[in-house]
Structure formats: C-alpha cells, structure tokens
Enzyme design. Structure first.
Site, short mmCIF file in Angstrom:
data_model
loop_
_atom_site.label_atom_id
_atom_site.label_comp_id
_atom_site.label_asym_id
_atom_site.label_seq_id
_atom_site.Cartn_x
_atom_site.Cartn_y
_atom_site.Cartn_z
N CYS A 1 13.08 35.67 61.35
CA CYS A 1 12.81 36.41 62.58
C CYS A 1 12.77 37.90 62.25
O CYS A 1 13.56 38.69 62.75
CB CYS A 1 13.84 36.11 63.67
SG CYS A 1 15.54 36.50 63.24
N ASP B 1 15.42 28.13 58.01
CA ASP B 1 15.33 29.34 58.81
C ASP B 1 16.30 30.34 58.18
O ASP B 1 17.45 30.44 58.57
CB ASP B 1 15.70 29.03 60.26
CG ASP B 1 15.56 30.22 61.18
OD1 ASP B 1 15.01 31.24 60.75
OD2 ASP B 1 16.03 30.14 62.33
#
Length: 406
Positions: free
Chosen positions: A348, A295
C-alpha cells in the site's frame, strides 16, 4: 480540493473549544513530538467523560487538524509552537475570526501576521520533503492532485461477508438499520457508505458478521488471489486479517485457509474477527498452497489519508530498507507455492522501489514465474500491475503483481 478540505474545517463547532486549551494544547504538543494522534485523542476523551458531543468533536478536529496541517500552519503563523499552530488552524484554515481564535486557544497578542497560502506542494498540503519528492517523481504534474486527495478523509467502504450474505442483501439490511450505501466501483463485494458517520459497531448486521470495514483497493488485492473453494490458500502477511477474511468468503468455507504474521497480537485479533465472520482460519505457514498472498511490509504512503498525522511519523530511512525485506518475504512465499499455483505480491505505497522494481527483479531471478494480467478494468492497471490512486479511484493507494509458478 483546497475548498473541500477547508469547508470541512469550517463546519467544526469550534466555539466548543472554550476552556479546553489547557488539555488540548498539551495533547497537540505530544503529537508534534511523534505520539500517534489517535492515541492522544483516546486518552484525552477517556480522561474527561463529561465532554459534550460538540466539545468532543472540536477536540478531535483540533488534534487531528494540527497533526495533519502542521507544515502549512507553520508557514501561516511563522511558528512551531502548539498554541500558535492551533490558532493558525482556526484563523487561517477554518475561518474563525482572529480575536475569537485567540480566545479559544488562549494565545496572547501580538498575533501572528497573515500570510497567503503557500504554493509549494509540501507546504500547501503539509508533507515532509521526502514524501513530496515521491509524489513528484511518480506523477509529475499529477502530484498536487494526489497530495490534495490525501488530505481529505477517504470513504468508508464495507465488504459484504460472502459466508453470510451478498452485497445486495447487505445493502438492504443496512438500509433497514438506517444506513445508506452505494455499490463500490470496482470490487465485487464492496459497499460505500453514503450516510455520514454511522455507529457501525452498534449495528446488528455488524454483530452478526455480515460485513467488515475494508477499503475497496484492499478488497481488490484479495480478489486477485482468485481463491477458490477446495483450495489451500496462505495469507503470508496477514496482519489483523482483513484480506484473510475476504479470502475466506471467496472460498465459501471449503478448502484450507492459513494465516501467518510475526505479530502474535494481530493473529489473536484475527481469530476474534474470524469467529464473528463464521470463517475457519488455521494459523501457520509451513504448507504447500495453491495460492500465497504476500501483502508485504511497506512505507504505507497509500494509506496516508487514514491517519492524518501518519505522514510525519513515517521515516525515509525506514522506507529504503523495505525492498530487501520484501524480496526475502517473496522468496519465502514462493517456496510455499505448489507448481501451477499463484503468488501475489502487494503493497500500500506509491514508491516504485517497493513496487515495480521489487516485482521485476523477482521475476528476473525466477524464470519459472509467469506474470498474470489482473482481470480488472484497464484504468486500474499500469504496465501489467494493479495500481490504485486516491485522486483517481477514491481508494487507498495499492500495488499488486500476480504470478503463476510453472
């Protein structure tokens, strides 16, 4: 969506700001200069513990509100001064009568003239030019809906800790504690709060590690790892560990779960959260894993509604550096995936340069990789990648790709 945002401002007990402008306006000024709004609010509330509930609520909304709406307020007031912007927040967005708004903010006459709401996305929804450009490029006619959605607070979503309970049982426990929820739309362990602003940290179910606060799209990223009991799994960019703990739940305490992050303080906080959750997490990165989650650091545009002033602290010059950094992390993560194992790349943000462009270039450089189609509803997928959107799915904006190493 304009009315949704404004209705929220109109519900604030603004009269409680009376006499507080001398402390609120300097805090707003520091936010406008780049200080995080949450930190300024925390410092202000800690410094004066005599403030009542209404005063605290009005103070928080004043600082957050100007921090978020500064660009639109500058159009309404033709000013960049903190006092004028706070006056504009009260008069032009919250509907406070002009004389009362001036008294609450200690703004002397003459008052700024009234202007109609601006039409341009960056002005109407208060974004820097470069973020507006990203929205327009990625969504075209849908850009305004996305921009508007990012100005309203996102839902509070919980993840049932599968090491201690399941979603149905957690909903029952929360209901007994006076907190109502509904199942999430997509993630298997997600519950969305329908009770307004409960004190989650005071709940027995929280103290006993029954749940974590985690956006539903973030839960989906962890779900894509398909971590199984008995496997070795590495969370290569663990941060404070929200996805790490989701992986621990999926593994049911069997196998080895590793977490790594260059920030030692984040890993320390992860250790505390893991103990409360009953999860065993090893700190390290030099392993051969069945699955590696990367991530990666990114421009964070997908989480803008979580920090009202974040959009003005992000810099385009930083965003353009992320793709090269992400490629380096993916290369390092791939070296830790055993043959037959899985590599998951997640961000994100909405920027194609940090998402599809990085993923496709990485694929081309590694013919040993086979992209896997996420086992998720078609509405969450675009060109074989996970893509979530606040205005469509009521989640944060996430991207993810999944590969198997042949």
């Amino acid at each position: 969506m304009d009315e949704v945002c404004l209705d929220r401002l109109r519900a604030v007990p603004w009269d409680a700001l009376a006499g507080l402008s001398e402390t609120v306006v300097p805090a707003i000024a520091r936010v406008l200069e780049g200080a995080p709004a949450e930190r300024e609010i925390d410092l202000l509330l800690r410094a004066d513990r005599t403030l009542g509930k209404a005063q605290r609520a009005a103070t928080v909304e004043a600082i957050f509100g100007v921090g978020l709406w500064r660009r639109r307020l500058a159009v309404h007031t033709a000013s960049s001064e903190p006092t004028a912007l706070l006056f504009g927040l009260l008069r032009d967005l919250a509907g406070v009568p002009e004389e009362r708004a001036a008294a609450l903010t200690a703004l002397p006459p003459p008052f700024p003239p009234r202007f109609p709401p601006p039409r341009r996305i960056a002005d109407r929804w208060s974004y820097p030019d470069w973020i507006e450009a990203v929205f327009l490029r990625e969504l075209g006619v849908g850009a305004e809906a996305l921009a508007a959605a990012m100005c309203a607070p996102g839902p509070i979503c919980l993840r049932a800790n599968a090491l201690r309970t399941d979603r149905k049982e957690l909903a029952r426990l929360l209901e007994a504690e006076g907190v109502a929820t509904r199942p999430g739309r997509y993630a298997r362990d997600a519950l969305v709060l329908t009770t307004a602003r409960p004190n989650l940290l005071a709940l027995r179910s929280y103290r006993e590690g029954m749940f974590e606060v985690q956006d539903e799209a973030s839960q989906l990223v962890a779900q894509l790892v398909q971590a199984r009991p008995g496997e070795t799994v590495l969370d290569f960019c663990a941060g404070a560990g929200g996805k790490t703990l989701a992986l621990a739940g999926a593994m049911r305490g069997r196998g080895r779960l590793f977490a790594w992050d260059p920030d030692a303080e984040r890993l320390r906080r992860l250790g505390e959260r893991a103990r409360r959750a009953g999860a065993t997490v090893e700190i390290g990165r030099d392993v051969e894993a069945d699955a590696v989650l990367a991530d990666v650091p990114c421009s964070e545009l997908g989480a803008l509604r979580r920090g009202p002033d974040l959009r003005f602290r992000l810099r385009e010059e930083d965003a353009v550096r992320f793709p090269a950094q992400q490629r380096e992390i993916l290369e390092a993560g791939l070296r830790r995936v055993r043959p037959g194992g899985r590599l998951i790349h997640a961000t994100c943000t909405f920027r194609r340069e940090e998402n599809e462009d990085v993923a496709l270039a990485f694929e081309r450089a590694h013919p040993e990789l086979r992209r896997l189609s996420p086992d998720l509803p078609a509405e969450l997928l675009r060109d074989g990648f996970l893509r979530t959107w606040p205005h469509l799915h009521d989640t944060d904006g996430f991207f993810a790709s999944v590969w198997r190493k042949m």
